[in-house]
Design a protein around this motif. Structure first.
Motif, PDB file in Angstrom:
ATOM      1  N   MET A  52      -3.426   1.066  -2.349  1.00 49.67           N
ATOM      2  CA  MET A  52      -3.991   1.949  -1.071  1.00 49.67           C
ATOM      3  C   MET A  52      -5.453   1.491  -1.006  1.00 49.67           C
ATOM      4  O   MET A  52      -5.956   1.363  -0.085  1.00 49.67           O
ATOM      5  N   GLN A  53      -6.937   1.223  -2.466  1.00 50.43           N
ATOM      6  CA  GLN A  53      -8.142   1.096  -2.504  1.00 50.43           C
ATOM      7  C   GLN A  53      -7.732  -0.773  -2.353  1.00 50.43           C
ATOM      8  O   GLN A  53      -8.677  -0.911  -1.254  1.00 50.43           O
ATOM      9  N   ILE A  54      -6.441  -1.272  -2.348  1.00 46.32           N
ATOM     10  CA  ILE A  54      -6.537  -2.527  -2.456  1.00 46.32           C
ATOM     11  C   ILE A  54      -6.319  -3.025  -0.814  1.00 46.32           C
ATOM     12  O   ILE A  54      -6.857  -3.658  -0.395  1.00 46.32           O
ATOM     13  N   PHE A  55      -5.455  -2.311   0.038  1.00 51.56           N
ATOM     14  CA  PHE A  55      -5.200  -2.550   1.133  1.00 51.56           C
ATOM     15  C   PHE A  55      -6.943  -2.024   1.948  1.00 51.56           C
ATOM     16  O   PHE A  55      -6.980  -2.520   2.837  1.00 51.56           O
ATOM     17  N   ARG A  56      -7.784  -1.076   1.259  1.00 50.63           N
ATOM     18  CA  ARG A  56      -8.937  -0.876   2.377  1.00 50.63           C
ATOM     19  C   ARG A  56      -9.712  -1.587   1.684  1.00 50.63           C
ATOM     20  O   ARG A  56     -10.810  -1.900   2.951  1.00 50.63           O
ATOM     21  N   ALA A  84       0.915  -1.586  -0.145  1.00 50.42           N
ATOM     22  CA  ALA A  84       0.006  -0.227  -0.161  1.00 50.42           C
ATOM     23  C   ALA A  84       0.265   0.925  -0.034  1.00 50.42           C
ATOM     24  O   ALA A  84       0.967   2.504  -0.141  1.00 50.42           O
ATOM     25  N   VAL A  85       1.865   1.457   0.557  1.00 53.89           N
ATOM     26  CA  VAL A  85       2.804   2.743   0.945  1.00 53.89           C
ATOM     27  C   VAL A  85       3.873   2.157  -0.254  1.00 53.89           C
ATOM     28  O   VAL A  85       5.088   3.015   0.150  1.00 53.89           O
ATOM     29  N   TYR A  86       3.944   1.428  -1.159  1.00 56.29           N
ATOM     30  CA  TYR A  86       5.727   0.548  -1.495  1.00 56.29           C
ATOM     31  C   TYR A  86       5.833   2.424  -2.020  1.00 56.29           C
ATOM     32  O   TYR A  86       6.418   2.538  -2.823  1.00 56.29           O
ATOM     33  N   TYR A  87       4.856   2.412  -3.664  1.00 55.25           N
ATOM     34  CA  TYR A  87       4.869   4.051  -4.436  1.00 55.25           C
ATOM     35  C   TYR A  87       4.706   5.034  -3.657  1.00 55.25           C
ATOM     36  O   TYR A  87       5.388   6.049  -4.298  1.00 55.25           O
ATOM     37  N   LEU A  88       4.974   5.467  -2.247  1.00 52.88           N
ATOM     38  CA  LEU A  88       4.933   6.658  -1.551  1.00 52.88           C
ATOM     39  C   LEU A  88       6.313   6.965  -0.845  1.00 52.88           C
ATOM     40  O   LEU A  88       6.672   7.761  -0.365  1.00 52.88           O
ATOM     41  N   ASN A 105      12.762   6.653  -1.198  1.00 52.10           N
ATOM     42  CA  ASN A 105      13.695   6.414  -1.875  1.00 52.10           C
ATOM     43  C   ASN A 105      13.283   5.591  -2.650  1.00 52.10           C
ATOM     44  O   ASN A 105      14.693   4.768  -3.506  1.00 52.10           O
ATOM     45  N   ILE A 106      11.861   5.184  -3.780  1.00 51.97           N
ATOM     46  CA  ILE A 106      11.593   4.644  -5.164  1.00 51.97           C
ATOM     47  C   ILE A 106      12.128   5.199  -6.017  1.00 51.97           C
ATOM     48  O   ILE A 106      11.130   6.584  -6.321  1.00 51.97           O
ATOM     49  N   SER A 107      12.622   5.270  -6.840  1.00 55.72           N
ATOM     50  CA  SER A 107      12.996   6.547  -8.199  1.00 55.72           C
ATOM     51  C   SER A 107      11.527   6.364  -8.717  1.00 55.72           C
ATOM     52  O   SER A 107      10.911   7.199  -9.870  1.00 55.72           O
ATOM     53  N   ASP A 108      11.087   4.877  -9.373  1.00 61.60           N
ATOM     54  CA  ASP A 108       9.561   5.518 -10.273  1.00 61.60           C
ATOM     55  C   ASP A 108       8.263   5.000 -10.187  1.00 61.60           C
ATOM     56  O   ASP A 108       7.731   4.362  -9.730  1.00 61.60           O
ATOM     57  N   ARG A 109       8.417   5.944  -9.112  1.00 61.02           N
ATOM     58  CA  ARG A 109       6.819   6.497  -8.162  1.00 61.02           C
ATOM     59  C   ARG A 109       5.835   6.987  -9.453  1.00 61.02           C
ATOM     60  O   ARG A 109       5.868   7.226 -10.148  1.00 61.02           O
ATOM     61  N   ASP A 110       5.194   6.116  -8.658  1.00 65.35           N
ATOM     62  CA  ASP A 110       3.860   5.744  -9.672  1.00 65.35           C
ATOM     63  C   ASP A 110       2.785   6.340  -9.458  1.00 65.35           C
ATOM     64  O   ASP A 110       1.780   5.704  -8.501  1.00 65.35           O
ATOM     65  N   GLU A 111       1.790   7.524  -8.945  1.00 67.52           N
ATOM     66  CA  GLU A 111       0.392   7.944  -8.824  1.00 67.52           C
ATOM     67  C   GLU A 111      -0.552   6.672  -8.602  1.00 67.52           C
ATOM     68  O   GLU A 111      -0.982   6.143  -7.770  1.00 67.52           O
ATOM     69  N   GLN A 112      -0.676   6.483  -9.764  1.00 68.04           N
ATOM     70  CA  GLN A 112      -1.661   5.603  -9.719  1.00 68.04           C
ATOM     71  C   GLN A 112      -1.815   4.065  -9.479  1.00 68.04           C
ATOM     72  O   GLN A 112      -3.247   3.711  -9.060  1.00 68.04           O
ATOM     73  N   LYS A 113      -0.965   3.845  -9.745  1.00 62.19           N
ATOM     74  CA  LYS A 113      -0.436   2.025  -8.755  1.00 62.19           C
ATOM     75  C   LYS A 113      -0.613   2.328  -6.921  1.00 62.19           C
ATOM     76  O   LYS A 113      -0.888   1.711  -6.347  1.00 62.19           O
TER      77      LYS A 113
END
Length: 716
Positions: free
Chosen positions: A128-132, A108-112, A115-123
């Protein structure tokens, strides 16, 4: 050609010795087999090599899963997780459930993470929706009371959680490293556990088969018992049928004679009535005799000495720990019963001996009430808690509610004991849950309303940060049940501002289990004009509009909010409508559910010198004199199901335990019942519709039904 059985056994022994590292013993055994010229090459090159290949395959799967974990590949990871991690392994171990929860949190927080270079807002939003959704699922809710994980349940609802102080550790560089180590340890354990020696697998399979056979045998005996009971009832019904047919034919002949002018005397009518009464009485006696005969040979319930049990529960000379351990043992007989049938026989025996004095044993009742009302000491606390747990367990069963509900003094005592608990103790939790389950009965609702339960309940629910999920869910559900009544809504009108503020704040509470009860409670009180006016002053309409705008995930919740807003703005013509006070109890429709919470967090443990559970019962309370038919008595349950049309939100009283219980197990039963009763359902279709505001898995209410609130309430 297959090997002889003794050769195969020897092969399994070699495999077991090798797996356990007994190399010297194994080599000696192999040499002796070679001296005897036994074939062993197949075992070494066949079975053992297959084991190695299987182990290597799972090692590759483990490495692949860890790779997906490191790279944030959620779908690929959980695809392998679902394929190779058995669901029963997760469901039966709370620590593994917690690990799965943390894995969902990680993705849920991986792309937030910074230290993640390829941040993807959509993913990021998708994860986060899957986590919810996972949090709101049955598996996610099952660990909602784990204190270490509780802050993470609010994660989907916090804007920019990576900047929030509460989640500083979660977004640190160390957190994913620690999680990877936990996942590695778990997968290593799974891989090691998969490659069991064949000898161990054979023994395990044999034990499982033995357990299955025992279970099948018990179920077979239960079916035989039920078949005998059904045949006996059918025989009695057939006898009654033929008697009634004979009397009916005689009455028809008498009617024909009356038409031609023959006088029918009162003596003749009295004679017919006496014969009808005699037939009915004979049937009842036959039923009673049959039950007594079956009870005398009933091997499902031990012949307990309930006289001694009742004395020890209230005797001043029985120590507090002895009372607590006895209460715990009695509860376990219900919560740990091997089948619903056995549980039903046990509660019949409890009710038959009037365990709590709810029928005629006034002295027993008074002493139990005294224990519930007494101040708490060290050991006395356990007694009070065990009483609360036992009463909650009894209230979880329909027969138990039938037994407890008429005892007004006990209900008032339970309410006072709940209020007297300053903090959210286990005593408060279980007594509150028991009160909610009993509030399925109208008589109990009346008692609670008259004793100002609502005035205590609403302030309690305003401090959700101090309450467990269990207390919150049952507290809101109890409020909903009381608000279904006219007087309950009037009690809310007396504290309208506080009631609206509390329910309004609960609309945004992260515990989704409470939402149906909050919505229904709001609907109930908003049917009063005075409360609608106060709600408009407090800008409840604006709050509902904002919730509707942000609610995108759950269309059902959005529909509920829109319905509430429509009621608030437009009110409604309630003239001439029947009020909910004219409805009957619907308790027969609720299932008997043994929640895990009934035994959860029970810290009472027997010392080495004390007995507990079944051992305590068998050692001290098995009757060796009286037969079981003097203990078991008939418990009459004459409650009739209501067929009245219900409100789309003002639903019948219901219980949070229904939401906690998986409905899959009885889906086939419900379908079969529906098919068998299709004609009845068609004739009463208004009582079996679906609704937008319902939490009962067995009955939902119609969205087309309108509120049935009388005109006098509209003017209040």
């Amino acid at each position: 050609m297959s090997q002889p059985i003794d050769f195969r056994i020897n092969d399994y022994i070699i495999e077991y010795l090798e797996s356990k590292g007994y190399s010297h013993t194994m080599n000696t055994f192999v040499r002796e087999r070679q001296d005897r010229k036994e074939p062993i090459d197949k075992t070494e090159n066949g079975i053992l090599s297959e084991k190695e290949k299987e182990k290597e395959r799972y090692e590759n799967i483990k490495e692949e899963m860890l790779k997906h974990l490191d790279n944030g590949n959620r779908e690929e990871f959980f695809q392998l997780w679902s394929e190779h991690i058995p669901s029963n392994v997760i469901n039966n171990d709370s620590s593994i459930k917690s690990l799965e929860f943390l894995i969902y949190t990680h993705f849920a927080v991986y792309y937030l993470r910074s230290n993640i270079s390829d941040r993807d807002e959509q993913k990021a939003q998708e994860n986060m929706q899957i986590f919810r959704s996972y949090i709101e699922s049955i598996r996610g809710r099952s660990i909602s009371q784990t204190s270490d994980l509780l802050p993470l349940f609010a994660l989907p609802y916090v804007p920019e959680p990576e900047r929030h102080e509460s989640y500083k550790d979660l977004f640190s560089d160390e957190w994913p490293v620690q999680l990877r180590k936990k996942v590695w340890d778990f997968l290593e354990w799974v891989v090691t556990g998969r490659s069991l020696p064949s000898l161990v697998e054979l023994l395990q399979n044999g034990e499982r088969a033995s357990q299955v056979l025992v279970q099948i045998n018990n179920e077979n005996e239960e079916l035989k018992y039920r078949n005998r009971e059904t045949n006996r009832q059918l025989k009695n019904l057939s006898t009654d049928y033929y008697n009634l047919i004979n009397i009916t034919m005689e009455l028809v002949e008498t009617l024909q004679q009356a038409i031609v002018g023959k006088t029918i005397t009162n003596d003749y009518i009295d004679n017919v009535c006496a014969r009808l009464l005699l037939a009915r009485t004979s049937g009842s006696l036959a039923t009673s005799a049959g039950s007594s005969r079956s009870s005398s040979n009933d091997h499902y319930t031990e012949k307990l000495d309930f006289g001694k049990i009742k004395r020890d529960l209230v005797n001043l000379y029985t120590s507090a720990r002895e009372k607590a351990l006895l209460l715990q043992a009695l509860r376990w007989k219900l919560t740990k019963a091997k089948s619903d049938f056995q549980r039903e026989k046990i509660i019949d025996s409890f009710i038959g001996c009037d365990l709590l004095g709810c029928r005629s044993d006034l002295e027993q009742r008074a002493k139990i009430i005294q224990q519930l009302s007494s101040p708490i000491g060290s050991d006395a606390y356990y007694v009070k808690e065990e009483w609360a747990r036992l009463i909650n367990t009894l209230a979880s069963l329909r027969k138990g509610r039938n037994y407890l509900a008429p005892n007004e003094a006990l209900i008032i005592c339970m309410q006072k004991a709940t209020v007297s608990e300053a903090s959210d103790t286990l005593i408060k939790q279980h007594l509150l849950a028991a009160l909610q389950k009993l509030s399925l009965r109208r008589s109990v609702q009346t008692i609670m309303i008259n004793h100002n339960t609502i005035r205590w309940l609403i302030p309690l629910l305003s401090h959700t940060d101090r309450l467990s999920d269990y207390t919150l869910e049952y507290g809101v559900a109890l409020l909903m049940n009381l608000c279904l009544r006219t007087n309950g809504r009037k009690k809310c009108a007396e504290i309208a501002e506080q009631a609206i503020n509390v329910l309004s704040s609960l609309l945004t509470h992260p515990n989704q289990e409470t939402r149906p009860y909050v919505n229904s409670s709001l609907y109930s009180i908003l049917t009063l004009k005075s409360i609608r006016s106060k709600a408009m002053e407090l800008n409840l309409d604006s709050h509902l509009r904002s919730l509707i705008r942000v609610e995108k995930a759950n269309s059902e919740t959005k529909g509920q909010l829109e319905f509430l807003l429509n009621l608030l703005l437009k009110g409604g013509d309630q003239d001439g409508r029947q009020t909910s006070d004219n409805e009957q109890d619907n308790d027969d429709e609720d299932q008997d559910i043994m929640e895990a919470d009934l035994d959860l967090a029970d810290k009472l443990r027997a010392t080495d010198k004390e007995l507990s559970g079944e051992t305590l019962i068998n050692e001290h309370y098995i009757s060796r004199k009286s037969s079981l038919n003097t203990i078991l008595r008939h418990t009459l349950t004459n409650d009739m199901k209501s067929k009245s049309t219900l409100d789309p939100v003002l639903q019948r009283p219901t219980t949070p335990g229904q939401l906690r219980h998986a409905t899959t197990a009885h889906a086939v039963d419900s379908l079969a019942h529906s098919l068998a009763m299709v004609d009845v359902f068609n004739s009463h279709s208004d009582g079996f519709e679906s609704a937008i505001f319902s939490s009962s898995p067995r009955k939902r209410l119609s969205t087309s039904d309108e509120a049935r609130i009388s005109n006098d309430e509209e003017q209040s």
